[in-house]
Scaffold this motif. Structure first.
Motif, PDB file in Angstrom:
ATOM      1  N   LEU A  54      72.060 -42.090 -49.013  1.00  0.00           N
ATOM      2  CA  LEU A  54      71.116 -42.996 -48.360  1.00  0.00           C
ATOM      3  C   LEU A  54      71.862 -44.238 -47.866  1.00  0.00           C
ATOM      4  O   LEU A  54      71.695 -44.670 -46.718  1.00  0.00           O
ATOM      5  CB  LEU A  54      70.004 -43.392 -49.341  1.00  0.00           C
ATOM      6  CG  LEU A  54      68.886 -44.276 -48.773  1.00  0.00           C
ATOM      7  CD1 LEU A  54      68.180 -43.572 -47.626  1.00  0.00           C
ATOM      8  CD2 LEU A  54      67.879 -44.632 -49.848  1.00  0.00           C
ATOM      9  N   LEU A  99      62.440 -41.309 -48.946  1.00  0.00           N
ATOM     10  CA  LEU A  99      62.717 -42.245 -47.859  1.00  0.00           C
ATOM     11  C   LEU A  99      63.892 -41.780 -47.005  1.00  0.00           C
ATOM     12  O   LEU A  99      63.991 -42.078 -45.812  1.00  0.00           O
ATOM     13  CB  LEU A  99      63.026 -43.602 -48.486  1.00  0.00           C
ATOM     14  CG  LEU A  99      62.964 -44.840 -47.624  1.00  0.00           C
ATOM     15  CD1 LEU A  99      61.605 -44.961 -46.981  1.00  0.00           C
ATOM     16  CD2 LEU A  99      63.253 -46.053 -48.493  1.00  0.00           C
ATOM     17  N   LEU A 100      64.805 -41.031 -47.660  1.00  0.00           N
ATOM     18  CA  LEU A 100      65.998 -40.543 -46.980  1.00  0.00           C
ATOM     19  C   LEU A 100      65.645 -39.778 -45.713  1.00  0.00           C
ATOM     20  O   LEU A 100      66.230 -39.971 -44.656  1.00  0.00           O
ATOM     21  CB  LEU A 100      66.751 -39.634 -47.964  1.00  0.00           C
ATOM     22  CG  LEU A 100      68.103 -39.102 -47.561  1.00  0.00           C
ATOM     23  CD1 LEU A 100      69.074 -40.239 -47.425  1.00  0.00           C
ATOM     24  CD2 LEU A 100      68.605 -38.136 -48.630  1.00  0.00           C
ATOM     25  N   ARG A 101      64.635 -38.907 -45.822  1.00  0.00           N
ATOM     26  CA  ARG A 101      64.267 -38.082 -44.685  1.00  0.00           C
ATOM     27  C   ARG A 101      63.619 -38.933 -43.591  1.00  0.00           C
ATOM     28  O   ARG A 101      63.803 -38.681 -42.413  1.00  0.00           O
ATOM     29  CB  ARG A 101      63.297 -36.982 -45.148  1.00  0.00           C
ATOM     30  CG  ARG A 101      63.105 -35.921 -44.112  1.00  0.00           C
ATOM     31  CD  ARG A 101      62.693 -34.603 -44.748  1.00  0.00           C
ATOM     32  NE  ARG A 101      61.820 -33.852 -43.851  1.00  0.00           N
ATOM     33  CZ  ARG A 101      62.221 -33.140 -42.799  1.00  0.00           C
ATOM     34  NH1 ARG A 101      63.440 -33.099 -42.515  1.00  0.00           N
ATOM     35  NH2 ARG A 101      61.383 -32.487 -42.045  1.00  0.00           N
ATOM     36  N   ASN A 121      65.252 -50.679 -53.018  1.00  0.00           N
ATOM     37  CA  ASN A 121      66.031 -50.310 -54.205  1.00  0.00           C
ATOM     38  C   ASN A 121      65.292 -50.576 -55.498  1.00  0.00           C
ATOM     39  O   ASN A 121      65.765 -50.224 -56.558  1.00  0.00           O
ATOM     40  CB  ASN A 121      67.405 -50.978 -54.202  1.00  0.00           C
ATOM     41  CG  ASN A 121      67.306 -52.463 -54.396  1.00  0.00           C
ATOM     42  OD1 ASN A 121      66.345 -53.083 -53.950  1.00  0.00           O
ATOM     43  ND2 ASN A 121      68.263 -53.026 -55.075  1.00  0.00           N
ATOM     44  N   GLN A 174      63.068 -43.118 -53.259  1.00  0.00           N
ATOM     45  CA  GLN A 174      64.253 -43.288 -52.406  1.00  0.00           C
ATOM     46  C   GLN A 174      64.635 -41.983 -51.728  1.00  0.00           C
ATOM     47  O   GLN A 174      64.993 -41.954 -50.561  1.00  0.00           O
ATOM     48  CB  GLN A 174      65.443 -43.766 -53.239  1.00  0.00           C
ATOM     49  CG  GLN A 174      65.434 -45.239 -53.547  1.00  0.00           C
ATOM     50  CD  GLN A 174      66.741 -45.661 -54.206  1.00  0.00           C
ATOM     51  OE1 GLN A 174      67.800 -45.098 -53.947  1.00  0.00           O
ATOM     52  NE2 GLN A 174      66.664 -46.655 -55.055  1.00  0.00           N
ATOM     53  N   ALA A 175      64.538 -40.882 -52.503  1.00  0.00           N
ATOM     54  CA  ALA A 175      64.913 -39.582 -51.941  1.00  0.00           C
ATOM     55  C   ALA A 175      63.972 -39.220 -50.803  1.00  0.00           C
ATOM     56  O   ALA A 175      64.397 -38.713 -49.758  1.00  0.00           O
ATOM     57  CB  ALA A 175      64.871 -38.511 -53.025  1.00  0.00           C
ATOM     58  N   ARG A 228      73.739 -44.130 -44.546  1.00  0.00           N
ATOM     59  CA  ARG A 228      73.014 -43.995 -43.284  1.00  0.00           C
ATOM     60  C   ARG A 228      72.637 -45.333 -42.689  1.00  0.00           C
ATOM     61  O   ARG A 228      72.064 -45.405 -41.623  1.00  0.00           O
ATOM     62  CB  ARG A 228      71.757 -43.161 -43.500  1.00  0.00           C
ATOM     63  CG  ARG A 228      72.132 -41.713 -43.637  1.00  0.00           C
ATOM     64  CD  ARG A 228      70.939 -40.818 -43.801  1.00  0.00           C
ATOM     65  NE  ARG A 228      71.382 -39.447 -43.644  1.00  0.00           N
ATOM     66  CZ  ARG A 228      71.800 -38.690 -44.628  1.00  0.00           C
ATOM     67  NH1 ARG A 228      71.831 -39.159 -45.857  1.00  0.00           N
ATOM     68  NH2 ARG A 228      72.203 -37.458 -44.400  1.00  0.00           N
ATOM     69  N   LEU A 233      71.642 -47.952 -54.456  1.00  0.00           N
ATOM     70  CA  LEU A 233      71.210 -46.890 -53.551  1.00  0.00           C
ATOM     71  C   LEU A 233      72.088 -45.672 -53.779  1.00  0.00           C
ATOM     72  O   LEU A 233      73.272 -45.787 -54.059  1.00  0.00           O
ATOM     73  CB  LEU A 233      71.358 -47.332 -52.098  1.00  0.00           C
ATOM     74  CG  LEU A 233      70.411 -48.399 -51.569  1.00  0.00           C
ATOM     75  CD1 LEU A 233      70.550 -48.487 -50.063  1.00  0.00           C
ATOM     76  CD2 LEU A 233      68.974 -48.091 -51.933  1.00  0.00           C
ATOM     77  N   CYS A 267      64.431 -42.026 -42.922  1.00  0.00           N
ATOM     78  CA  CYS A 267      65.506 -42.761 -42.257  1.00  0.00           C
ATOM     79  C   CYS A 267      66.386 -41.837 -41.429  1.00  0.00           C
ATOM     80  O   CYS A 267      66.827 -42.198 -40.342  1.00  0.00           O
ATOM     81  CB  CYS A 267      66.376 -43.478 -43.271  1.00  0.00           C
ATOM     82  SG  CYS A 267      65.460 -44.670 -44.214  1.00  0.00           S
ATOM     83  N   LEU A 268      66.664 -40.669 -41.957  1.00  0.00           N
ATOM     84  CA  LEU A 268      67.599 -39.774 -41.286  1.00  0.00           C
ATOM     85  C   LEU A 268      66.949 -39.026 -40.132  1.00  0.00           C
ATOM     86  O   LEU A 268      67.420 -39.067 -39.002  1.00  0.00           O
ATOM     87  CB  LEU A 268      68.173 -38.771 -42.290  1.00  0.00           C
ATOM     88  CG  LEU A 268      69.037 -37.675 -41.660  1.00  0.00           C
ATOM     89  CD1 LEU A 268      70.299 -38.277 -41.093  1.00  0.00           C
ATOM     90  CD2 LEU A 268      69.360 -36.606 -42.665  1.00  0.00           C
TER      91      LEU A 268
END
Lengths: 368, 423
Positions: free
Chosen positions: A148, A108-110, A98, A105-106, A151, A144, A112-113
């Protein structure tokens, strides 16, 4: 407040999340031994670990470096992604997520997902762990983004004083869980999904609750996705025979405190007999061994006869109350008997035996 | 061997404790789950009533026979509140020397007895410890148990000759297991493990909220209601929430360093390797955006509250490197005099008068006409106002700070919403 029990339970939830491939985020101030705990868990589960610091990374470190080659753009994966894709059952630990800029962060979303970095697939067997400093402790921290946040299973990570004391004396405490029997795990997961769908059928309003304030949106809140995480984690916890404290923290981490408390209460009482069945055969009913459960049964019986009052049903409750009193819980029987007598149907009289067992207590409590 | 008379006393005493529990349950039905989880155990080694950390309640038969069921019910509720308040784990987490548990016990007791007194519970002949008895320590009911504890400890450090004797409520409040306590694994009365206690507490909190919903907020002592709300729906400090929302707005709106692919990187020319070219993003850091604050002056928000809020915003804005100040727009049904706030000291000299009617839309429209145009607009309001369907062109984020919880759902869904709690 960090007690050693909370720490042990949180630690076990973390192990379960890693084993069950549920993305997990640890919230806590720096210097709490998060990295060493994760190294320990990866070593225990014999898995390859990659540790990266999100705050000093750029978006292309997660999304891949765009490269033009003969007129075609491709996304070059970073080295850690390459390594993770080459091993089975890797673990990715991203620290300080964070304090990373929103564009990081955006990206990182992919990861993690979809477990994809650039054009490189990390494999669905990869576990994702993140760590973050609570916004109030990190000077430049961001909340966050809700997609994100949703998830992850959120865990608060605080080292209790006892753990530090023993650790400095050379004995850092660590915990482990037994890996579950696959058959048992499958059954537990199925049972948990059934329990959860029963719960959501009775509380459809809890299926999706988007928090209203900005900060709460950066933490755990209920959505179909986070309930799915609850089902998986809680199933694992049953299959691994972990205690109810571990379950409480796991569910809380997925959907937030209010919905978690409701689901756990529902789950606790799910094996209690149906009041209609007790009313049909009051003498066959097996008294639960915990007083609070007997209380729940009593309350459900009172609700059932209020819903449909007949002399026969009212008498059936009398039989249950008498059995409560004679099995050493006259006080529970009295709690319900007062309303039960007051709400009796016309022409009904309580059994003498029941009254006899309740009168001493009622007199003592000056209730008659 | 029990003699016939002591067996009879024993039987009567147990009946009285059970009766007390029923009375307690009928007073505060929302504590039922907890009350019925207390296992009752006779013990002549203890002088009154005590609970251990596994929620087993020990009673002295002689003591309980001296009490009426009503007075004993109050004492049972007192013990139950130790369970609710988690006094044991809280003492452990303070990492204090164990013999201080007696002082910790007093600190917990005065708070609980104050709550019971406010609920007008009868005490019979027993004299519970109250804040009045501890006047030499200079305590008050607003202090937390921890604060009371440290105040007393400090006093004793300075006046070691004055150390008092206090009673003990058992290991529920922390410290070693007492002599009279049975083993945790006792077959008939096993201890309730701490994780199960957490589950029970969660359930009590839900029961409190349900009861408050059905019977009205006034039907439950305020402290218990706050405890339940805090447990199931923890509040976040609005200052931190506001700072977080503001930073996110700065970052996602404009004005903060971030990576973009819309412009080539300065180092792009060095990135050609044979036929391949790697594309690097560039950094952008545009000028810090202008910021406007709209203050609802229609009357329901006090001046002190506005001052506190403005100084908080001023601090957050400065901490984020914006030095040109913020524009303040007072607004009721129409806007008042638009003023520039350049320093914290100038807050009190702002003219913020208004009254009658509320329309924050007027303030937002006025913000859209300012030059330079503000990118971030913060509104402080009680929430009883119409909102525009969308923001004026150019304003990128709206942060709505509400002073009244009921209006949370009326704020536009595209705004960032923050609840301002009164301290």
């Amino acid at each position: 407040m960090g007690t050693i029990d909370d720490y042990a339970a949180t630690y076990k939830v973390l192990i379960t999340c890693v084993a069950a491939r549920i993305p997990v985020i640890l919230w806590g101030p720096p210097g709490q031994g998060k990295t060493s705990v994760i190294k320990q868990i990866a070593a225990d589960q014999k898995r390859h670990l990659e540790v990266i610091l999100a705050s000093i990374r750029e978006p292309q470190d997660f999304a891949g470096l765009p490269m033009l080659s003969n007129g075609v753009a491709s996304l070059m994966p970073p080295d850690w992604a390459k390594r993770l894709s080459e091993v089975e059952n890797g673990v990715l630990f991203t620290d300080e997520v964070n304090t990373a800029p929103p564009s990081v962060q955006a990206a990182l979303l992919r990861v993690c997902l979809d477990k994809v970095a650039g054009d490189c697939h990390l494999g669905d067997d990869t576990s994702v762990i993140a760590a973050a400093n609570p916004p109030e402790q990190a000077a430049d921290g961001w909340d966050l983004a809700p997609p994100l946040a949703n998830r992850f299973c959120h865990l608060n990570w605080n080292l209790p004083a006892e753990v530090v004391r023993d650790g400095l004396a050379g004995n850092w405490i660590s915990y482990s869980i037994q890996s579950p029997n696959p058959e048992k795990l499958r059954n537990a997961l199925n049972a948990e999904r059934a329990a959860l769908s029963g719960f959501l059928a009775s509380r459809p309003d809890l299926t999706t609750v988007l928090p209203k304030t900005a900060t709460e949106q950066g933490r755990a809140f209920p959505t179909p996705r986070s309930w799915e995480m609850v089902a998986i984690l809680s199933g694992w916890i049953t299959a691994c025979e972990l205690d109810s404290g571990v379950r409480r923290i796991a569910v809380l981490g997925c959907v937030g405190p209010g919905p978690a408390a409701e689901y756990i209460t529902y789950r606790e009482n799910i094996d209690l007999p149906n009041p209609e069945e007790i009313l049909a055969n009051p003498r066959d009913f097996v008294m639960p061994n915990r007083m609070d459960k007997i209380y729940v049964v009593g309350a459900s019986l009172m609700a059932a006869i209020r819903y449909k009052m007949t002399l026969e049903r009212w008498n059936a409750v009398g039989i249950v109350l008498e059995r409560m009193a004679s099995s050493g819980h006259p006080d529970l029987a009295v709690t319900f008997a007062r309303d039960w007598i007051r709400e009796r149907p016309e022409g009904a009289t309580p059994e003498k035996a029941l009254l006899r067992s309740l009168v001493p207590l009622l007199t003592e409590a000056k209730m008659i | 061997m029990l003699t016939a008379t002591s067996a009879a006393i024993s039987e009567d005493a147990r009946l009285r404790v059970m009766a007390a529990r029923i009375v307690a349950q009928s007073r505060w039905p929302y504590l039922s789950t907890l009350l019925f989880n207390l296992k009752i155990i006779e013990s002549s080694q203890h002088q009154s009533l005590a609970v251990d950390d596994g929620w087993r309640m020990y009673y002295s038969p002689v003591f309980v026979m001296e009490q009426t069921a009503e007075a004993l019910a109050t004492i049972v509720l007192h013990e139950a509140l130790h369970c609710v308040n988690q006094h044991g784990p809280r003492f452990r987490s303070l990492s204090q020397s164990r013999h201080l548990h007696v002082t910790w016990n007093v600190a917990g007791d005065v708070g609980i007895n104050h709550l019971l007194d406010q609920a007008q519970m009868p005490w019979g002949d027993s004299q519970p410890i109250r804040f009045g008895d501890l006047s030499k320590f200079d305590l008050n009911p607003q202090m937390s148990t921890e604060k009371i504890f440290f105040t007393i400890v400090e006093y004793y450090n300075e006046h070691p000759e004055e150390v008092d004797q206090f009673t003990d409520c058992g290991s529920i409040i922390g410290g070693e297991a007492r002599d009279y306590e049975i083993s945790r694994g006792n077959a008939n009365n096993p201890a309730i493990k701490s994780d199960q206690q957490d589950v029970i507490r969660d359930q009590v909190a839900q029961d409190i909220l349900k009861y408050a919903y059905l019977k009205g907020i006034g039907s439950i002592p305020g402290e218990l209601l706050r405890w339940a709300q805090e447990l199931l729906n923890p509040k976040i400090d609005w200052r931190k929430a506001l700072a977080g929302a503001f930073r996110t707005s700065l970052a996602t709106v404009l004005g903060r360093r971030d990576y973009v692919y819309t412009r080539p990187s300065r180092r792009q020319s060095a990135m050609r390797i044979g036929n391949h070219e790697i594309i690097l993003p560039s950094m952008r850091k545009p000028a810090p955006p202008a910021i406007a604050i709209i203050v609802d002056t229609s009357g329901s928000i006090g001046n002190d509250e506005i001052t506190l809020f403005l100084s908080e915003v001023d601090g957050i804005v400065k901490a984020n490197g914006i030095s040109q100040g913020v524009t303040v727009i007072p607004c009721d049904a129409e806007i008042g005099e638009i003023q520039k706030l350049r320093s914290r000291g100038a807050i009190t000299s702002l003219k913020l008068t208004g009254g009658g009617g509320t329309d924050m839309g007027a303030g937002i429209a006025a913000a859209g006409k300012l030059r330079p145009k503000p990118k971030i607009v913060i509104v402080l309001t009680d929430g009883f106002t119409p909102w525009p369907a969308s923001l004026p062109k150019g304003i990128e984020t709206l942060i709505v700070c509400l002073t009244i919880e009921e209006s949370l759902s009326t704020a536009p869904s595209w705004a960032k919403t923050i609840m301002i709690e009164k301290d």
